[in-house]
Scaffold this active site. Structure first.
Site, PDB file in Angstrom:
ATOM      1  N   HIS A  51       1.819   4.392  -2.958  1.00 59.44           N
ATOM      2  CA  HIS A  51       1.955   5.847  -2.798  1.00 59.44           C
ATOM      3  C   HIS A  51       3.350   6.301  -3.254  1.00 59.44           C
ATOM      4  O   HIS A  51       3.492   7.324  -3.921  1.00 59.44           O
ATOM      5  CB  HIS A  51       1.793   6.241  -1.325  1.00 59.44           C
ATOM      6  CG  HIS A  51       0.385   6.270  -0.835  1.00 59.44           C
ATOM      7  ND1 HIS A  51      -0.636   6.926  -1.504  1.00 59.44           N
ATOM      8  CD2 HIS A  51      -0.177   5.741   0.296  1.00 59.44           C
ATOM      9  CE1 HIS A  51      -1.759   6.798  -0.797  1.00 59.44           C
ATOM     10  NE2 HIS A  51      -1.510   6.088   0.281  1.00 59.44           N
ATOM     11  N   HIS A  71       3.724   6.662  -6.889  1.00 58.08           N
ATOM     12  CA  HIS A  71       3.050   7.889  -7.325  1.00 58.08           C
ATOM     13  C   HIS A  71       4.008   9.078  -7.174  1.00 58.08           C
ATOM     14  O   HIS A  71       4.041   9.978  -8.026  1.00 58.08           O
ATOM     15  CB  HIS A  71       1.789   8.094  -6.468  1.00 58.08           C
ATOM     16  CG  HIS A  71       0.729   8.912  -7.130  1.00 58.08           C
ATOM     17  ND1 HIS A  71      -0.484   9.173  -6.530  1.00 58.08           N
ATOM     18  CD2 HIS A  71       0.673   9.556  -8.320  1.00 58.08           C
ATOM     19  CE1 HIS A  71      -1.226   9.918  -7.331  1.00 58.08           C
ATOM     20  NE2 HIS A  71      -0.537  10.171  -8.428  1.00 58.08           N
ATOM     21  N   HIS A 112       0.836  -1.204   0.000  1.00 59.08           N
ATOM     22  CA  HIS A 112       0.000   0.000   0.000  1.00 59.08           C
ATOM     23  C   HIS A 112       0.872   1.256   0.000  1.00 59.08           C
ATOM     24  O   HIS A 112       0.716   2.137  -0.858  1.00 59.08           O
ATOM     25  CB  HIS A 112      -0.919  -0.009   1.227  1.00 59.08           C
ATOM     26  CG  HIS A 112      -1.813   1.181   1.328  1.00 59.08           C
ATOM     27  ND1 HIS A 112      -3.136   1.162   0.941  1.00 59.08           N
ATOM     28  CD2 HIS A 112      -1.582   2.453   1.756  1.00 59.08           C
ATOM     29  CE1 HIS A 112      -3.672   2.358   1.120  1.00 59.08           C
ATOM     30  NE2 HIS A 112      -2.746   3.169   1.621  1.00 59.08           N
ATOM     31  N   GLU A 113       1.784   1.326   0.965  1.00 59.43           N
ATOM     32  CA  GLU A 113       2.637   2.518   1.057  1.00 59.43           C
ATOM     33  C   GLU A 113       3.556   2.631  -0.157  1.00 59.43           C
ATOM     34  O   GLU A 113       3.888   3.729  -0.600  1.00 59.43           O
ATOM     35  CB  GLU A 113       3.447   2.507   2.358  1.00 59.43           C
ATOM     36  CG  GLU A 113       2.604   2.530   3.630  1.00 59.43           C
ATOM     37  CD  GLU A 113       1.530   3.608   3.642  1.00 59.43           C
ATOM     38  OE1 GLU A 113       1.722   4.672   3.019  1.00 59.43           O
ATOM     39  OE2 GLU A 113       0.477   3.373   4.254  1.00 59.43           O
TER      40      GLU A 113
END
Length: 676
Positions: free
Chosen positions: A471, A474, A467-468
Site C-alpha cells: 500500500h 502505491h 502487505h502494508e
C-alpha cells in the site's frame, strides 16, 4: 492563541510538527480551516466568469487543502495515538466536517457550474486524467444529493452527521474493550506450551502494569501466540470468549444498537438518493459494479473452497481427538492448526521467528523495493514524530530525487487500535510546475522487543509488513496531477492489489535470501525452511478462504437489503454464517460488534475486495514468476501502469495495460490448491 496547524509548517520537507501541536489546537483549527474552505467554495460559486474547467473543476479540486491536512493529522492520531480528549474532539468535529461536505455537494449553484462543464466535456479535448476528475466531481455531487429537493437535502444532512458520530463511537468502543481485558496468570503451570518469547513478553506487560506473574491481552502480539501454543484449553477458551465478545456485553461499550443504527441509516441514505440499498450505492463505483456480481463471485469461491475446508477441519478434529477433545471449538483452531502444520511440514512458527528480526525484515522490504522500483530508504532523525516508537525515512530514487517521507509505527500501545494499516499525512499532486511529494505512514501491531530479545516477527507478521508496504508503495510512487486521483485513491476493490501482490515475495528464496538471517548467528535462513514455508503456503487454505468468504457474505447481508426487520444482531449473524460455519456457534460471541472494517473503516459492501484483489494479485504475480521475480521490465510495467497512475484511469484498463489481458480466477485457485 497561536495555532501551529494554521501556519505553514517550517520543517524539513514540510512534515507535521507534532511536538508543538497540542490537543487544544485541533478544534479551533478545524473551525478556522472550515471557514477558510467555505470562502474558497464561495469564490468558485460566485465567480461571474463563464464556468471553465480551470476556474471550477480544478479550483474545486485544490480548495480546502489546509482542512485536508488538519483532518489527516487528527484522524490518523485518533487511530494510532488516541486518548479521551482526542476522542471527545472527534465526536465534536466529525458532524462539522460532515456538514461542510454536504455544504459543497448540496450547493445548487456550484453544482450547476460543474454540470455545465460536464455536459460539454466531449468538446473540451480533455486528457484522460482531466476527464476522470470531471466525471468524479460530477458523480460526487449527484451521488451525494445534488438532485434532491430541499427537504430531502436537509434529511441527508441529518443522516450524514449521525453516521459520522456512530462510526466513531463504534471504534471507540472496540478500542475500550480491547484495553479493558487482561488475563493475569500467577502459576507457571498455566504457561505450559507457550514459547519463551511469549512468556517473556507477558512478564514485561505484567511489570508495566505493576503486577506479579504474567499478563496476556487482546492485542494481536499477545493474543495470537497464546491461542496458538497454550496447552491449557480452559485458558484458551477464556481468551477466545473475551476476544469474540468485544462490544457485545450489554454494557456501556456495547455496539449492538450502533450496528443496527448504522445499517439502517446507510440504507435510508441510499434509498433517499434513489438506490435500492447501500450496497447498490457503494458498488456503482467499484469494479464489481453491483451486489449480484459480488454475491456470484463469493458463491463461486464458496463452492470450490467448502469441500477443502471441511476436509481440513476434519483433519484438525482427528488431531484434537487424540487429546480427548471430542468437539473442536474456535479456541482450538490455532492450537491444533499449529500441531497439524508441524506434523505435515515439520514446521513450527517459533523456529522461523529468529530469522525474522524486525529490523532485518524492514531492510528486506527496502531492498526488494529497490530491486523492483529503484527506491532508496534512509532513516532520518530530524523529522518530528507523534510517538517515540515511530521511525522516519527519506525515500529517494537511484538518481537521488526526493520521492517521499515514510513514517513506520510498529508496536501496540494503549492509544492505538489493533490491526495494521497504511495512511498518509500528505498526498501527492502537481501544481505550479511542482510535483508535491507525499508523506506516507504504515501502522502495525507487531511483537515488541523484550529485555533479552529484539522484535522477532512471526511469518504472518512478515507478510503483514509486506502487505502494508505494498500500500505504501502505491502512495509513495504516486505521480498524478490531482490529489483526489493520486496514490491509493482508486476503486476500493482495486486498492488491495499492490498490497497483496507484494506479499508474494515473502515466499520466494531469491527474496528471503536478502534479509532472512538468524538474529544471533547471522546465518541465512536454511533452504529446507524456505522449502517448508513454500510448501505450507497453502496450508488450511480452504478454511482460510471460507472464513474470508463468510466475512464478505456477512458484509453483503448487512448492506445489500433493507435491514429494518433485523432486531437482533447475534441472531442475524448466526443465520448468515450458517452456510459457511465449521465450528459450533458460541452464544457469548458476536463478530459484527467489533467488525471495524465495515462499521468503522471504509469497507462496507467492500470486504469481498480482499478475495477479489487476490484474483488480481495471483494473476499479476504469475507474470513475475514467468519473467523472474525481479524482472525489471515487468516491475517497470507495474510501476508505470498501476502504482504511478492512481485513480486516473479505470482499474480494469490499468490492469490490462500492465498484464495485456483480463485476470483469470484460475491463477488464484491454482495457487490456493483449490483447482483440480
Amino acid at each position: 492563541m497561536k495555532n501551529p496547524l494554521l501556519e505553514k509548517f517550517k520543517t524539513s520537507f514540510s512534515t507535521v510538527p507534532f511536538s508543538i501541536i497540542k490537543n487544544k489546537h485541533f478544534k479551533p483549527a478545524f473551525i478556522e480551516a472550515i471557514n477558510s474552505a467555505k470562502k474558497e467554495i464561495d469564490s468558485i460559486t460566485n465567480n461571474k466568469s463563464v464556468p471553465t474547467y480551470n476556474n471550477t473543476i480544478e479550483a474545486l479540486e485544490f480548495s480546502g487543502q489546509n482542512l485536508d491536512t488538519i483532518s489527516r493529522i487528527f484522524f490518523n492520531l485518533n487511530s494510532a495515538e488516541t486518548n479521551d480528549e482526542i476522542q471527545k474532539i472527534a465526536q465534536e468535529v466529525s458532524p462539522m466536517l460532515s456538514e461542510f461536505a454536504n455544504d459543497i455537494t448540496l450547493n445548487e449553484h456550484l453544482f450547476k457550474r460543474v454540470q455545465l462543464i460536464y455536459d460539454i466535456k466531449d468538446e473540451l479535448n480533455l486528457t484522460p486524467e482531466q476527464d476522470m476528475l470531471l466525471t468524479n466531481k460530477y458523480k460526487g455531487f449527484v451521488r451525494n444529493g445534488a438532485n434532491l429537493n430541499e427537504d430531502k437535502k436537509s434529511e441527508l444532512r441529518i443522516i450524514d452527521a449521525e453516521l459520522s458520530k456512530l462510526k466513531l463511537k463504534f471504534g471507540e468502543n472496540v478500542l475500550a474493550e480491547t484495553n479493558k481485558f487482561e488475563l493475569h496468570l500467577t502459576k507457571k503451570s498455566q504457561l505450559k506450551g507457550l514459547p519463551d518469547s511469549a512468556i517473556e513478553a507477558a512478564e514485561l506487560t505484567a511489570k508495566q502494569k505493576e503486577k506479579e506473574g504474567w499478563v496476556f491481552t487482546l492485542d494481536y502480539p499477545s493474543y495470537v501466540p497464546f491461542m496458538t501454543y497454550a496447552d491449557d484449553r480452559e485458558l484458551r477458551k477464556k481468551m477466545a470468549l473475551a476476544f469474540g465478545a468485544k462490544a457485545f456485553q450489554n454494557d456501556k461499550f456495547d455496539n449492538q444498537q450502533i450496528v443496527l443504527d448504522l445499517v439502517n441509516k446507510r440504507y435510508k441514505r441510499a434509498t433517499l438518493l434513489g438506490y435500492k440499498s447501500h450496497s447498490h450505492f457503494v458498488l456503482e463505483e467499484r469494479m464489481a459494479e453491483k451486489p449480484e456480481n459480488v454475491i456470484t463471485f463469493l458463491n463461486d469461491l464458496l463452492v470450490k473452497a467448502k469441500p477443502a475446508a471441511k476436509s481440513e477441519f476434519n483433519r484438525l478434529a482427528e488431531i484434537a481427538e487424540k487429546d480427548g477433545v471430542s468437539q473442536l471449538e474456535k479456541w482450538d483452531s490455532a492450537y491444533y492448526s499449529e500441531k497439524l502444520k508441524k506434523e505435515i511440514f515439520n514446521l513450527e512458527e517459533e523456529k522461523l521467528k529468529p530469522y525474522f528480526k524486525l529490523e532485518n525484515a524492514i531492510d528486506g522490504v527496502f531492498q526488494i523495493s529497490n530491486k523492483l522500483y529503484d527506491l532508496n530508504f534512509e532513516e532520518i532523525f530530524t523529522i518530528d514524530k507523534y510517538h517515540e516508537d515511530v521511525k522516519t525515512y527519506k525515500v529517494t530514487d537511484t538518481s537521488g530525487n526526493y520521492i517521499s517521507i515514510l513514517y513506520a509505527d510498529f508496536f501496540p500501545r494503549k492509544g492505538k487500535r489493533n490491526g495494521a494499516w497504511m495512511t498518509s499525512f500528505k498526498g501527492q499532486w502537481k501544481k505550479d510546475n511542482e510535483n508535491s511529494r507525499p508523506h506516507i505512514s504504515i501502522v502495525c501491531n507487531f511483537t515488541k522487543p523484550t529485555t533479552t530479545k529484539p522484535s522477532l516477527l512471526t511469518f504472518n507478521e512478515v507478510t503483514t509488513l509486506f502487505h502494508e508496504f505494498g500500500h505504501a508503495l502505491h502512495g509513495m510512487l504516486a505521480n498524478t496531477t490531482y490529489p483526489s486521483l493520486s496514490g491509493t485513491n482508486v476503486y476500493w476493490d482495486f486498492v488491495e492489489l499492490p498490497s497483496q501482490l507484494l506479499e508474494n515475495w515473502c515466499y520466494e528464496k531469491e527474496a528471503l535470501n536478502l534479509f532472512a538471517r538468524h538474529f544471533e548467528t547471522n546465518e541465512l535462513i536454511p533452504m529446507e525452511l524456505i522449502d517448508k514455508i513454500k510448501k505450507s503456503s497453502n496450508f488450511l487454505e480452504g478454511m482460510h478462504t471460507l472464513r474470508q468468504i463468510s466475512f464478505g457474505i456477512l458484509d453483503m447481508e448487512w448492506h445489500s437489503k433493507n435491514p429494518a426487520k433485523i432486531k437482533n444482531v447475534k441472531d442475524f449473524e448466526t443465520a448468515t454464517f450458517k452456510n459457511t460455519q465449521l465450528y459450533p456457534n458460541v452464544k457469548e460471541n458476536c463478530m459484527s460488534t467489533s467488525f471495524s472494517h465495515i462499521f468503522q473503516g471504509g469497507y462496507s459492501s467492500g470486504y469481498y475486495s480482499y478475495k477479489w484483489a487476490e484474483v488480481l494479485d495471483a494473476d499479476a504475480f504469475a507474470m513475475f514468476l514467468e519473467n523472474g521475480i525481479f524482472d525489471k521490465e515487468t516491475s517497470e510495467k507495474f510501476k508505470c501502469n498501476v502504482l504511478e497512475k492512481g485513480g486516473t484511469i479505470k482499474p480494469m484498463d490499468l490492469y490490462i495495460s500492465f498484464r495485456g489481458k483480463k485476470p483469470s480466477n484460475n491463477a488464484l485457485l491454482k495457487r490456493a490448491g483449490l483447482l483440480k
